[in-house]
Design a protein around this motif. Sequence first.
Motif, PDB file in Angstrom:
ATOM      1  N   MET A   1       0.905  -1.244  -0.045  1.00  0.00           N
ATOM      2  CA  MET A   1       0.063   0.088   0.027  1.00  0.00           C
ATOM      3  C   MET A   1       0.812   1.312   0.029  1.00  0.00           C
ATOM      4  N   ARG A   2       1.755   1.183   0.828  1.00  0.00           N
ATOM      5  CA  ARG A   2       2.811   2.465   0.735  1.00  0.00           C
ATOM      6  C   ARG A   2       3.674   2.712  -0.541  1.00  0.00           C
ATOM      7  N   GLY A   3       3.726   1.550  -1.277  1.00  0.00           N
ATOM      8  CA  GLY A   3       4.537   1.793  -2.575  1.00  0.00           C
ATOM      9  C   GLY A   3       3.389   2.343  -3.726  1.00  0.00           C
ATOM     10  N   LEU A   4       2.241   2.049  -3.508  1.00  0.00           N
ATOM     11  CA  LEU A   4       1.424   2.435  -4.424  1.00  0.00           C
ATOM     12  C   LEU A   4       0.961   3.786  -4.098  1.00  0.00           C
ATOM     13  N   LEU A   5       0.845   4.366  -2.660  1.00  0.00           N
ATOM     14  CA  LEU A   5       0.829   5.854  -2.482  1.00  0.00           C
ATOM     15  C   LEU A   5       1.987   6.440  -2.800  1.00  0.00           C
ATOM     16  N   GLY A   6       3.043   6.105  -2.557  1.00  0.00           N
ATOM     17  CA  GLY A   6       4.246   6.748  -3.262  1.00  0.00           C
ATOM     18  C   GLY A   6       4.402   7.010  -4.634  1.00  0.00           C
ATOM     19  N   ALA A   7       4.007   5.990  -5.429  1.00  0.00           N
ATOM     20  CA  ALA A   7       3.747   5.936  -6.909  1.00  0.00           C
ATOM     21  C   ALA A   7       2.793   7.329  -7.265  1.00  0.00           C
ATOM     22  N   VAL A   8       1.584   7.079  -6.465  1.00  0.00           N
ATOM     23  CA  VAL A   8       0.641   8.248  -6.856  1.00  0.00           C
ATOM     24  C   VAL A   8       1.191   9.596  -6.519  1.00  0.00           C
ATOM     25  N   LEU A   9       1.904   9.778  -5.505  1.00  0.00           N
ATOM     26  CA  LEU A   9       2.209  10.975  -5.082  1.00  0.00           C
ATOM     27  C   LEU A   9       3.390  11.504  -6.100  1.00  0.00           C
ATOM     28  N   PHE A  10       4.362  10.423  -6.515  1.00  0.00           N
ATOM     29  CA  PHE A  10       5.354  10.867  -7.558  1.00  0.00           C
ATOM     30  C   PHE A  10       4.705  11.377  -8.744  1.00  0.00           C
ATOM     31  N   LEU A  11       3.815  10.768  -9.337  1.00  0.00           N
ATOM     32  CA  LEU A  11       2.998  11.127 -10.396  1.00  0.00           C
ATOM     33  C   LEU A  11       2.407  12.216 -10.278  1.00  0.00           C
ATOM     34  N   LEU A  12       1.903  12.730  -8.966  1.00  0.00           N
ATOM     35  CA  LEU A  12       1.260  14.084  -9.069  1.00  0.00           C
ATOM     36  C   LEU A  12       2.438  15.253  -9.063  1.00  0.00           C
ATOM     37  N   LEU A  13       3.373  14.936  -8.189  1.00  0.00           N
ATOM     38  CA  LEU A  13       4.535  16.050  -8.364  1.00  0.00           C
ATOM     39  C   LEU A  13       5.145  16.025  -9.722  1.00  0.00           C
ATOM     40  N   ALA A  14       5.293  14.912 -10.391  1.00  0.00           N
ATOM     41  CA  ALA A  14       5.891  15.097 -11.767  1.00  0.00           C
ATOM     42  C   ALA A  14       4.987  15.914 -12.633  1.00  0.00           C
ATOM     43  N   LEU A  15       3.681  15.541 -12.570  1.00  0.00           N
ATOM     44  CA  LEU A  15       2.840  16.525 -13.639  1.00  0.00           C
ATOM     45  C   LEU A  15       2.897  17.820 -13.176  1.00  0.00           C
ATOM     46  N   ALA A  16       3.168  18.069 -11.746  1.00  0.00           N
ATOM     47  CA  ALA A  16       3.047  19.411 -11.504  1.00  0.00           C
ATOM     48  C   ALA A  16       4.179  20.336 -12.004  1.00  0.00           C
ATOM     49  N   LEU A  17       5.282  19.449 -11.755  1.00  0.00           N
ATOM     50  CA  LEU A  17       6.576  19.967 -12.291  1.00  0.00           C
ATOM     51  C   LEU A  17       6.557  20.211 -13.936  1.00  0.00           C
ATOM     52  N   ALA A  18       6.034  18.995 -14.615  1.00  0.00           N
ATOM     53  CA  ALA A  18       5.823  19.359 -16.064  1.00  0.00           C
ATOM     54  C   ALA A  18       5.311  20.481 -16.345  1.00  0.00           C
ATOM     55  N   TYR A  19       3.896  20.790 -15.612  1.00  0.00           N
ATOM     56  CA  TYR A  19       2.892  21.813 -16.076  1.00  0.00           C
ATOM     57  C   TYR A  19       3.468  23.054 -16.014  1.00  0.00           C
ATOM     58  N   ILE A  20       4.364  23.412 -14.643  1.00  0.00           N
ATOM     59  CA  ILE A  20       5.189  24.569 -14.274  1.00  0.00           C
ATOM     60  C   ILE A  20       6.205  24.829 -15.454  1.00  0.00           C
ATOM     61  N   SER A  21       6.753  23.721 -15.947  1.00  0.00           N
ATOM     62  CA  SER A  21       7.945  23.997 -16.927  1.00  0.00           C
ATOM     63  C   SER A  21       7.368  24.076 -18.374  1.00  0.00           C
ATOM     64  N   ARG A  22       8.293  24.193 -19.338  1.00  0.00           N
ATOM     65  CA  ARG A  22       8.084  24.630 -20.636  1.00  0.00           C
ATOM     66  C   ARG A  22       7.670  23.251 -21.380  1.00  0.00           C
ATOM     67  N   PHE A  23       7.824  22.081 -20.821  1.00  0.00           N
ATOM     68  CA  PHE A  23       7.710  20.928 -21.421  1.00  0.00           C
ATOM     69  C   PHE A  23       6.140  20.288 -21.073  1.00  0.00           C
ATOM     70  N   TRP A  24       5.220  20.963 -20.856  1.00  0.00           N
ATOM     71  CA  TRP A  24       3.762  20.549 -20.872  1.00  0.00           C
ATOM     72  C   TRP A  24       3.130  20.359 -22.185  1.00  0.00           C
ATOM     73  N   PRO A  25       2.868  19.374 -22.595  1.00  0.00           N
ATOM     74  CA  PRO A  25       2.415  19.198 -23.947  1.00  0.00           C
ATOM     75  C   PRO A  25       1.060  19.002 -24.338  1.00  0.00           C
ATOM     76  N   PHE A  26       0.231  19.403 -23.179  1.00  0.00           N
ATOM     77  CA  PHE A  26      -1.287  19.302 -23.202  1.00  0.00           C
ATOM     78  C   PHE A  26      -1.896  20.620 -23.116  1.00  0.00           C
ATOM     79  N   ARG A  27      -3.007  20.884 -23.933  1.00  0.00           N
ATOM     80  CA  ARG A  27      -4.071  21.967 -23.789  1.00  0.00           C
ATOM     81  C   ARG A  27      -5.267  21.619 -23.238  1.00  0.00           C
TER      82      ARG A  27
END
Length: 84
Positions: A1-27
């Motif tokens: 369960m801890r691994g799944l929570l870590g993966a979800v938190l990592f994914l959310l952090l990675a999406l936030a970092l991608a959105y803030i950066s110039r590398f966000w590919p979606f509109r």
Amino acid sequence: MRGLLGAVLFLLLALALAYISRFWPFRLWGPVPLLGVLPPGGDLWRGWMRMIGLGAYDLILWGVFAFALLTGAEKLWSRLGKHE
């Protein structure tokens, strides 16, 4: 369960970092900024760096910021995991 929570938190952090950066590919919404501040194409970091006069160094500073943020998140995650 801890691994799944870590993966979800990592994914959310990675999406936030991608959105803030110039590398966000979606509109994801129309031309009007979401909540009045979030542009549909991301790229907030470059605007912030231009406002403080560091626009020429935005990619270098982005790398330092992302590395520091991910390192801090990993240290926090490992510290929280010690209490099991």
